[in-house]
Design a protein around this motif. Structure first.
Motif, PDB file in Angstrom:
ATOM      1  N   LEU A   1       6.524   4.841   1.810  1.00 37.14           N
ATOM      2  CA  LEU A   1       5.172   4.908   1.246  1.00 37.14           C
ATOM      3  C   LEU A   1       4.930   6.173   0.428  1.00 37.14           C
ATOM      4  CD1 LEU A   1       2.728   3.515   3.963  1.00 37.14           C
ATOM      5  CD2 LEU A   1       3.358   2.489   1.781  1.00 37.14           C
ATOM      6  N   SER A   2       5.411   7.300   0.930  1.00 39.17           N
ATOM      7  CA  SER A   2       5.181   8.564   0.232  1.00 39.17           C
ATOM      8  C   SER A   2       5.822   8.544  -1.156  1.00 39.17           C
ATOM      9  CB  SER A   2       5.729   9.723   1.053  1.00 39.17           C
ATOM     10  OG  SER A   2       5.555  10.950   0.382  1.00 39.17           O
TER      11      SER A   2
ATOM     12  N   LYS B   1       3.738   8.284  -4.942  1.00 43.57           N
ATOM     13  CA  LYS B   1       3.907   9.260  -6.021  1.00 43.57           C
ATOM     14  C   LYS B   1       4.389   8.595  -7.305  1.00 43.57           C
ATOM     15  CE  LYS B   1       4.926  13.157  -2.933  1.00 43.57           C
ATOM     16  NZ  LYS B   1       5.966  14.134  -2.492  1.00 43.57           N
ATOM     17  N   ASP B   2       5.380   7.697  -7.169  1.00 38.79           N
ATOM     18  CA  ASP B   2       5.960   7.065  -8.355  1.00 38.79           C
ATOM     19  C   ASP B   2       4.990   6.111  -9.038  1.00 38.79           C
ATOM     20  OD1 ASP B   2       8.232   8.442  -7.827  1.00 38.79           O
ATOM     21  OD2 ASP B   2       9.427   6.724  -7.173  1.00 38.79           O
ATOM     22  N   MET B   3       4.134   5.436  -8.259  1.00 39.84           N
ATOM     23  CA  MET B   3       3.244   4.416  -8.822  1.00 39.84           C
ATOM     24  C   MET B   3       1.785   4.864  -8.854  1.00 39.84           C
ATOM     25  SD  MET B   3       4.935   1.001  -7.080  1.00 39.84           S
ATOM     26  CE  MET B   3       4.091  -0.111  -8.225  1.00 39.84           C
ATOM     27  N   SER B   4       1.539   6.134  -8.525  1.00 38.98           N
ATOM     28  CA  SER B   4       0.181   6.709  -8.541  1.00 38.98           C
ATOM     29  C   SER B   4      -0.801   5.899  -7.696  1.00 38.98           C
ATOM     30  CB  SER B   4      -0.333   6.804  -9.990  1.00 38.98           C
ATOM     31  OG  SER B   4       0.502   7.614 -10.774  1.00 38.98           O
ATOM     32  N   LEU B   5      -0.399   5.623  -6.455  1.00 39.69           N
ATOM     33  CA  LEU B   5      -1.233   4.855  -5.527  1.00 39.69           C
ATOM     34  C   LEU B   5      -1.698   5.779  -4.408  1.00 39.69           C
ATOM     35  CD1 LEU B   5       1.000   1.645  -5.188  1.00 39.69           C
ATOM     36  CD2 LEU B   5      -0.951   2.001  -6.716  1.00 39.69           C
ATOM     37  N   ASP B   6      -3.000   5.753  -4.119  1.00 41.47           N
ATOM     38  CA  ASP B   6      -3.507   6.582  -3.028  1.00 41.47           C
ATOM     39  C   ASP B   6      -3.344   5.860  -1.694  1.00 41.47           C
ATOM     40  OD1 ASP B   6      -5.584   4.719  -2.785  1.00 41.47           O
ATOM     41  OD2 ASP B   6      -6.959   5.909  -4.006  1.00 41.47           O
ATOM     42  N   ALA B   7      -3.743   6.530  -0.629  1.00 42.60           N
ATOM     43  CA  ALA B   7      -3.511   5.994   0.721  1.00 42.60           C
ATOM     44  C   ALA B   7      -4.218   4.669   0.956  1.00 42.60           C
ATOM     45  CB  ALA B   7      -3.959   7.028   1.758  1.00 42.60           C
ATOM     46  N   SER B   8      -5.435   4.532   0.433  1.00 39.02           N
ATOM     47  CA  SER B   8      -6.174   3.289   0.658  1.00 39.02           C
ATOM     48  C   SER B   8      -5.485   2.102  -0.006  1.00 39.02           C
ATOM     49  CB  SER B   8      -7.608   3.421   0.141  1.00 39.02           C
ATOM     50  OG  SER B   8      -7.621   3.676  -1.253  1.00 39.02           O
ATOM     51  N   LEU B   9      -4.951   2.321  -1.211  1.00 36.24           N
ATOM     52  CA  LEU B   9      -4.241   1.245  -1.912  1.00 36.24           C
ATOM     53  C   LEU B   9      -2.927   0.909  -1.223  1.00 36.24           C
ATOM     54  CD1 LEU B   9      -4.868   2.249  -5.643  1.00 36.24           C
ATOM     55  CD2 LEU B   9      -6.006   0.463  -4.316  1.00 36.24           C
TER      56      LEU B   9
ATOM     57  N   SER C   1      11.016  -6.051  -4.344  1.00 41.83           N
ATOM     58  CA  SER C   1      10.080  -4.962  -4.053  1.00 41.83           C
ATOM     59  C   SER C   1      10.485  -3.690  -4.792  1.00 41.83           C
ATOM     60  CB  SER C   1      10.025  -4.690  -2.543  1.00 41.83           C
ATOM     61  OG  SER C   1       9.525  -5.805  -1.843  1.00 41.83           O
ATOM     62  N   GLY C   2      11.785  -3.509  -4.968  1.00 43.82           N
ATOM     63  CA  GLY C   2      12.272  -2.331  -5.683  1.00 43.82           C
ATOM     64  C   GLY C   2      12.033  -2.383  -7.179  1.00 43.82           C
ATOM     65  N   PHE C   3      11.645  -3.561  -7.696  1.00 42.26           N
ATOM     66  CA  PHE C   3      11.394  -3.706  -9.138  1.00 42.26           C
ATOM     67  C   PHE C   3       9.901  -3.774  -9.460  1.00 42.26           C
ATOM     68  CE2 PHE C   3      15.670  -5.345  -8.499  1.00 42.26           C
ATOM     69  CZ  PHE C   3      16.370  -4.769  -9.553  1.00 42.26           C
ATOM     70  N   ALA C   4       9.034  -3.575  -8.461  1.00 42.28           N
ATOM     71  CA  ALA C   4       7.590  -3.639  -8.687  1.00 42.28           C
ATOM     72  C   ALA C   4       7.175  -2.599  -9.717  1.00 42.28           C
ATOM     73  CB  ALA C   4       6.847  -3.427  -7.374  1.00 42.28           C
ATOM     74  N   TRP C   5       6.304  -2.997 -10.650  1.00 37.78           N
ATOM     75  CA  TRP C   5       5.901  -2.106 -11.730  1.00 37.78           C
ATOM     76  C   TRP C   5       4.408  -1.761 -11.709  1.00 37.78           C
ATOM     77  CZ3 TRP C   5       7.141  -7.208 -11.997  1.00 37.78           C
ATOM     78  CH2 TRP C   5       6.162  -8.092 -12.441  1.00 37.78           C
ATOM     79  N   SER C   6       3.661  -2.418 -10.813  1.00 38.38           N
ATOM     80  CA  SER C   6       2.222  -2.162 -10.742  1.00 38.38           C
ATOM     81  C   SER C   6       1.721  -2.527  -9.351  1.00 38.38           C
ATOM     82  CB  SER C   6       1.471  -2.989 -11.789  1.00 38.38           C
ATOM     83  OG  SER C   6       1.580  -4.385 -11.494  1.00 38.38           O
ATOM     84  N   LEU C   7       0.476  -2.177  -9.063  1.00 36.99           N
ATOM     85  CA  LEU C   7      -0.114  -2.524  -7.782  1.00 36.99           C
ATOM     86  C   LEU C   7      -0.174  -4.040  -7.609  1.00 36.99           C
ATOM     87  CD1 LEU C   7      -1.619  -1.843  -5.153  1.00 36.99           C
ATOM     88  CD2 LEU C   7      -3.737  -1.800  -6.496  1.00 36.99           C
ATOM     89  N   THR C   8      -0.571  -4.748  -8.659  1.00 37.34           N
ATOM     90  CA  THR C   8      -0.682  -6.215  -8.574  1.00 37.34           C
ATOM     91  C   THR C   8       0.661  -6.852  -8.278  1.00 37.34           C
ATOM     92  OG1 THR C   8      -2.525  -6.210 -10.144  1.00 37.34           O
ATOM     93  CG2 THR C   8      -1.384  -8.295  -9.804  1.00 37.34           C
ATOM     94  N   SER C   9       1.696  -6.417  -8.971  1.00 29.93           N
ATOM     95  CA  SER C   9       3.031  -6.990  -8.733  1.00 29.93           C
ATOM     96  C   SER C   9       3.515  -6.680  -7.327  1.00 29.93           C
ATOM     97  CB  SER C   9       4.030  -6.459  -9.767  1.00 29.93           C
ATOM     98  OG  SER C   9       4.249  -5.061  -9.610  1.00 29.93           O
TER      99      SER C   9
END
Length: 430
Positions: free
Chosen positions: A36-37, A41-49, A95-103
């Motif tokens: 998760l950490s 960082k890589d996808m700019s997602l905060d803890a809630s997301l 999962s390793g190819f995910a490019w966005s939160l939606t994907s």
């Protein structure tokens, strides 16, 4: 002599591959918690997301429990297991190819769908490849993998994440599913599917079976078991989700030591699963009272964790809690084999496991609300304790079950049985 050797060909190998597949499923689902950490960082997602990402798996996983059981009953465990493992392995890799939160949300939801078909299908496989008198022991042995997988996964995944990074780690562990499928197909290639003596072999069975699933869904005892598992698993998922953070934030343990310390209760729980299945199989009618006592103790030990003076006491109480929890898991996971006709075992297990996995959607979030609102873990652990007590009360309402099987493969409960009961999966009530 030859017959005795071929009575259950490859049974040990089949059990081994089912056991290992459960461990692989835990590895595939656990790696994201450790990653998760890096992912944030890589996808700019905060803890809630990131919390929503975790929940997306449980949503798919829970929704697939009953359909997975129905598919295993209808098409056979072998086909469903192969498709399920390949499906979840595909989305593990993606999962390793995910490019966005939606994907990422979509991939993890579909990953949950794939893994969600396996629990009921593996239970159906026990029914398919083991004789009636060996199913409870085989099921409890297989399900001991739950605790063992929880201990092995962080030990294996943490070094891979440091070595490969999160994207390549997902791809690497997805290959384990390919190995499982090849091994499973080899192990079952010559193994005949068991056919319990059943009136469903008659020409009128197909018509009767159309209503049998409706009877299964209307059975009050099966719903009670599902609710019992829901409240018991609130404690299990809450403990597994928040215990590492509790140890770090409240007890001041570093991440490396947390992994080692939490492995101790997990291994003891695995041993508890192996032992509890055999005990429950022997005590018969008294099983529900034994499980009720274990649930009360489970809640008590969770409460005592917050009252512990040092880390040694915390691990002791956590270990005792998980051992008590193992008896509940064995009781719930083996119940379909002891109560339901072989033909409907997959669907029945799917119903029960749906309740347990639905708890995984709610429990971590509710605990987080308690922790944020009070700044303390005490009320959060009290919430788990109350859940255990509710499960204990529900267990007392379950009917007693005799230990003798009737001709349908369901448990006989009364001397008088109607013709309908020979074709119905309805749970017996004493």
């Amino acid at each position: 002599m030859k017959d005795s050797l071929t009575k259950e060909p490859n049974s040990k190998m089949i059990l081994a591959v089912l056991f290992t597949a459960w461990i692989v499923s835990y590895i595939d689902r656990t790696v994201i918690s450790l990653a998760l950490s890096q992912m944030g960082k890589d996808m700019s997602l905060d803890a809630s997301l990131l919390g929503i990402v975790l929940s997306s798996f449980f949503l798919g996983y829970a929704l697939m429990q009953i359909p997975g059981g129905w598919l295993a009953d209808k098409f056979g465990s072998r086909k469903v297991i192969v498709i399920a493992v390949l499906f979840w392995s595909l989305f593990t890799g993606l999962s390793g190819f995910a490019w966005s939160l939606t994907s990422l949300l979509l991939i993890r939801f579909l990953f949950g769908i794939g893994e969600g078909a396996y629990p009921a299908a593996s239970t159906k496989a026990i029914s398919d490849y083991f004789s009636k008198e060996k199913r409870t022991k085989a099921q409890s042995t297989m399900m001991s993998s739950n605790a063992l997988g929880g201990a092995i996964a962080p030990i294996l995944c943490a070094p891979l994440l440091l070595w490969l990074g999160w994207r390549h780690t997902f791809l690497a562990i997805s290959l384990l599913g390919i190995v499982i499928v090849i091994w499973f197909l080899y192990a079952t290639r010559k193994a005949p599917v068991k056919q319990d003596t059943d009136a469903s072999a008659s020409t009128s069975a197909k018509t009767a079976n159309k209503g049998a699933y409706k009877e299964l869904l209307r059975n009050s005892t099966l719903w009670k078991v599902m609710l019992l598992f829901f409240f018991a698993n609130i404690a299990s998922w809450g403990l597994s989700s928040w215990m590492p953070t509790y140890l770090m934030e409240v007890r001041g343990i570093n991440l490396k030591d947390v992994g080692l310390l939490t492995a101790i209760p997990a291994f003891l729980m695995a041993i508890g699963m192996l032992i509890s299945g055999r005990i429950i199989d022997k005590i018969g009618l008294s099983a529900k009272f034994f499980v009720t006592a274990c649930l009360f103790l489970y809640g008590l030990f969770l409460f005592l964790i917050t009252r512990s003076a040092g880390i040694t006491e915390v691990i002791i109480f956590m270990s005792l809690a998980m051992i008590c929890g193992s008896f509940t898991l064995s009781f719930v996971f083996t119940l379909p084999h002891r109560l339901i006709s072989q033909k409907f075992v997959g669907t029945a297990f799917g119903m029960v496991n749906f309740g347990g996995q639905a708890a995984g959607i709610l429990s971590p979030t509710i605990m987080g609300i308690f922790i944020n609102a009070t700044g303390s873990y005490n009320n959060a652990f009290l919430f788990l304790t109350v859940s255990c007590l509710v499960a204990a009360v529900i267990s007392l309402t379950l009917p007693g079950v005799r230990s003798t099987l009737n001709q349908t493969g369901a448990l006989a409960t009364t001397q008088a049985s109607t013709q309908a009961s020979t074709q119905s999966p309805t749970l017996p009530i004493k």
